[in-house]
Design an enzyme around this catalytic site. Structure first.
Site, PDB file in Angstrom:
ATOM      1  N   GLY A 103       0.962  -0.902   0.071  1.00 12.92           N
ATOM      2  CA  GLY A 103       0.262  -0.117  -0.013  1.00 12.92           C
ATOM      3  C   GLY A 103       0.650   1.426  -0.478  1.00 12.92           C
ATOM      4  N   GLY A 104       2.251   1.019  -0.828  1.00  9.56           N
ATOM      5  CA  GLY A 104       2.469   2.215  -0.793  1.00  9.56           C
ATOM      6  C   GLY A 104       2.688   3.646  -2.171  1.00  9.56           C
ATOM      7  CE1 TYR A 154      -7.851   0.290   9.282  1.00  6.06           C
ATOM      8  CE2 TYR A 154      -8.541   0.521  11.585  1.00  6.06           C
ATOM      9  CZ  TYR A 154      -7.766   0.715  10.278  1.00  6.06           C
ATOM     10  OH  TYR A 154      -6.577   1.870  10.486  1.00  6.06           O
ATOM     11  CB  ALA A 185      -8.482  -7.006  10.785  1.00  6.79           C
TER      12      ALA A 185
END
Length: 254
Positions: free
Chosen positions: A22-23, A161, A164
């Site tokens: 996710g960069g 979320y 997780a």
């Protein structure tokens, strides 16, 4: 660009290969830039191909990017293998990718639950197990799993979320114990409310920021660079005896 004179430089990161999920934008893009500025070789993946290519092109030959859906385990494993072939064995992993879209808990379907865990939890384990053999062979490495203070706070609009991120904390401790004998360190990093373009667009209102300010000890906004600086420390040899920990950067919220 060299590391800012106002921040620490970590010689142990120079020349190492870091892989970041996710960069291409937000905190992830700040991670990419920060490790590059330390002299690391940086590989990263994201769904946003245009942003990823633009960022990588600006960093030069010590950067590597591929569009990748991290919920596809085989694609993520292949990306890590190919990045290592291009830049060298991965000895720093930043498991950053996440989706914090708000939900109504009673309306979350089994399919939506599974999709949420598929992006917020599963890639951390898949990527960690993919880099572990490289790190073991190299004599050690550092895995930083980006968690959240929401794992502790459990806000009602973030059931998947938050679940997780709670699992991320436990996973980090478990892998730290499993891989410690190989000098592979695994830590979690829990940000508070970080002001990214996504937050500015979707959720940061004057009232929301005023409410947040009442809950924290430090009144300045938490910025992506604040989280990146913590990740650099956890990745570098300066934190060589830290593993299985959860570093919190939340301006004193928790």
């Amino acid at each position: 660009m060299a590391a800012s004179a106002s921040h620490a430089t970590y010689p142990s990161l120079k020349g190492r290969t870091a892989f970041i999920t996710g960069g291409a934008s937000g905190i992830g893009a700040t991670f990419v830039q920060a490790f590059h500025d330390q002299g690391a070789k940086v590989a990263f993946v994201d769904l946003d191909e245009a942003a990823g290519k633009a960022l990588s092109a600006g960093l030069g030959p010590t950067s590597w990017f591929r569009r990748c859906d991290v919920t596809d385990a085989e694609a993520l494993q292949a990306a890590i293998a190919d990045a290592a072939a291009a830049l060298g064995p991965v000895t720093v992993l930043i498991n950053n990718v996440a989706n914090d879209t708000r939900q109504v808990a009673a309306e979350v379907t089994p399919e939506a639950w599974r999709k949420g865990l598929a992006v917020n939890l599963d890639p951390a384990f898949i990527a960690a197990t993919a880099v572990y053999p490289m790190m073991k062979a190299a004599g050690g490495g550092s895995i930083v799993n980006i968690s959240s203070i929401n794992a502790l706070l459990g806000p009602g609009e973030l059931p998947t979320y938050s679940a997780a991120k709670g699992a991320i904390n436990s996973l980090s401790k478990s892998l730290a114990h499993a891989w410690g004998p190989d000098r592979v360190r695994v830590n979690a990093l829990s940000p508070g409310w970080v002001i990214t373009p996504r937050q500015l667009e979707l959720w940061l209102t004057p009232q929301a920021e005023a409410d947040w300010s009442k809950l924290v000890a430090l009144k300045d906004r938490i910025m992506p660079d604040d989280i990146a600086r913590a990740a650099l420390f956890l990745a570098a040899d300066d934190s060589r005896m830290m593993t299985g920990q959860n570093m919190v950067v939340d301006a004193g919220r928790t």
